[in-house]
Write a protein that holds these residues in place. Sequence first.
Motif, PDB file in Angstrom:
ATOM      1  N   HIS A  17       3.660   5.927   3.406  1.00 37.80           N
ATOM      2  CA  HIS A  17       4.351   4.783   3.991  1.00 37.80           C
ATOM      3  C   HIS A  17       5.654   4.571   3.216  1.00 37.80           C
ATOM      4  N   HIS A  19       6.991   2.021   2.056  1.00 39.16           N
ATOM      5  CA  HIS A  19       6.904   1.060   0.962  1.00 39.16           C
ATOM      6  C   HIS A  19       5.832   1.412  -0.068  1.00 39.16           C
ATOM      7  N   SER A  20       5.094   2.500   0.165  1.00 43.67           N
ATOM      8  CA  SER A  20       4.063   2.899  -0.790  1.00 43.67           C
ATOM      9  C   SER A  20       4.697   3.531  -2.021  1.00 43.67           C
ATOM     10  N   GLN A  41       3.716  -3.926   0.374  1.00 42.17           N
ATOM     11  CA  GLN A  41       3.932  -3.985   1.823  1.00 42.17           C
ATOM     12  C   GLN A  41       3.126  -2.928   2.566  1.00 42.17           C
ATOM     13  N   ALA A  42       2.964  -1.750   1.968  1.00 36.94           N
ATOM     14  CA  ALA A  42       2.192  -0.688   2.624  1.00 36.94           C
ATOM     15  C   ALA A  42       0.737  -1.116   2.821  1.00 36.94           C
ATOM     16  N   TYR A  43       0.175  -1.796   1.837  1.00 34.48           N
ATOM     17  CA  TYR A  43      -1.211  -2.279   1.958  1.00 34.48           C
ATOM     18  C   TYR A  43      -1.293  -3.404   2.982  1.00 34.48           C
ATOM     19  N   LEU A  44      -0.335  -4.312   2.966  1.00 34.61           N
ATOM     20  CA  LEU A  44      -0.342  -5.442   3.898  1.00 34.61           C
ATOM     21  C   LEU A  44      -0.203  -4.960   5.339  1.00 34.61           C
ATOM     22  N   GLU A  45       0.484  -3.817   5.527  1.00 36.92           N
ATOM     23  CA  GLU A  45       0.617  -3.234   6.861  1.00 36.92           C
ATOM     24  C   GLU A  45      -0.513  -2.262   7.180  1.00 36.92           C
ATOM     25  N   ARG A  46      -1.500  -2.224   6.310  1.00 34.93           N
ATOM     26  CA  ARG A  46      -2.726  -1.430   6.484  1.00 34.93           C
ATOM     27  C   ARG A  46      -2.438   0.065   6.625  1.00 34.93           C
ATOM     28  N   ASN A  47      -1.542   0.556   5.776  1.00 34.67           N
ATOM     29  CA  ASN A  47      -1.298   1.992   5.725  1.00 34.67           C
ATOM     30  C   ASN A  47      -2.559   2.677   5.185  1.00 34.67           C
TER      31      ASN A  47
END
Length: 281
Positions: A17, A19-20, A41-47
């Motif tokens: 991702h 943002h990862s 942000q990558a986690y919040l967007e469920r990457n």
Amino acid sequence: MPQVFIELRTRSPHKPHQHSATGLMLATRSLIHIADLAANQAYLERNPPTVAAVEVAGLRTMLAVPLCKDTELIGSFVVGRKEIRPFADKQIEVVQNFATQAVVAIQNAQLLHELRETLRQQTAAADVLKIISRSAFNLQAVLDTVVELAARLCDADQAALLPNRAYFRAFAIYGLPASQSEVVSKFVLEPGRGSVLGRVALEAKPVQVADVLADPEYTLHETQQTLGYRTCLGVPLLREGHPIGAISLMRLTVSPPSQTNRLRSFRTLRTKPLSRLKIHD
């Protein structure tokens, strides 16, 4: 890392991702330090890879250091903690030093691999020259040796060396049952787009098709069904730029060969020795 996370990463392609940690490192070619992965942000967007790192591996703080060879990014060195506890500057420096040593180790391993591959090719070339010296008037013995060595060098399941019949008629096969030799013997090396060897004859250069069943131009379906191959590589035997035959390597699974250069050098080796044989016999 938990085994379940390792298996998940092995099975699934990793698409970082933006943002990862890995995504940012790819974009900036620099060290990335994330204090809390769960707030990223990558986690919040469920990457999926980031979610797996947090929820399966239990990581919270992550440090990603690029492995660079000159200006080329060849990998990454990632370390993490299962608690929110950023790495100290001294610790980051240690990881960077390890990353530098890892690049040196990778380069050394690649050099050793290249040396071993060169030795394999030289050994194969010597074997061909030996059979030529022992069988100066036995074209079939030479072709049998060539096609077997080519298949082994390139990890092919099946292989064939086919003639342009205006120059010679002998052929050789490897990895195919004797009952299929008649199928191969009837193949005529004629220019065309319907087969890999037809394209080789047309273009006078190596041609590779990763999956013949997915190639819209491929028409040799009956032969493919009989022999069962999926990936095919064809390399011409050239004399003064004109194909006098071709080597075909096949794999039963979709797995493109990465050894085209090996066959190029192997093919070049034989052009002069073959000219000493009675190739019209």
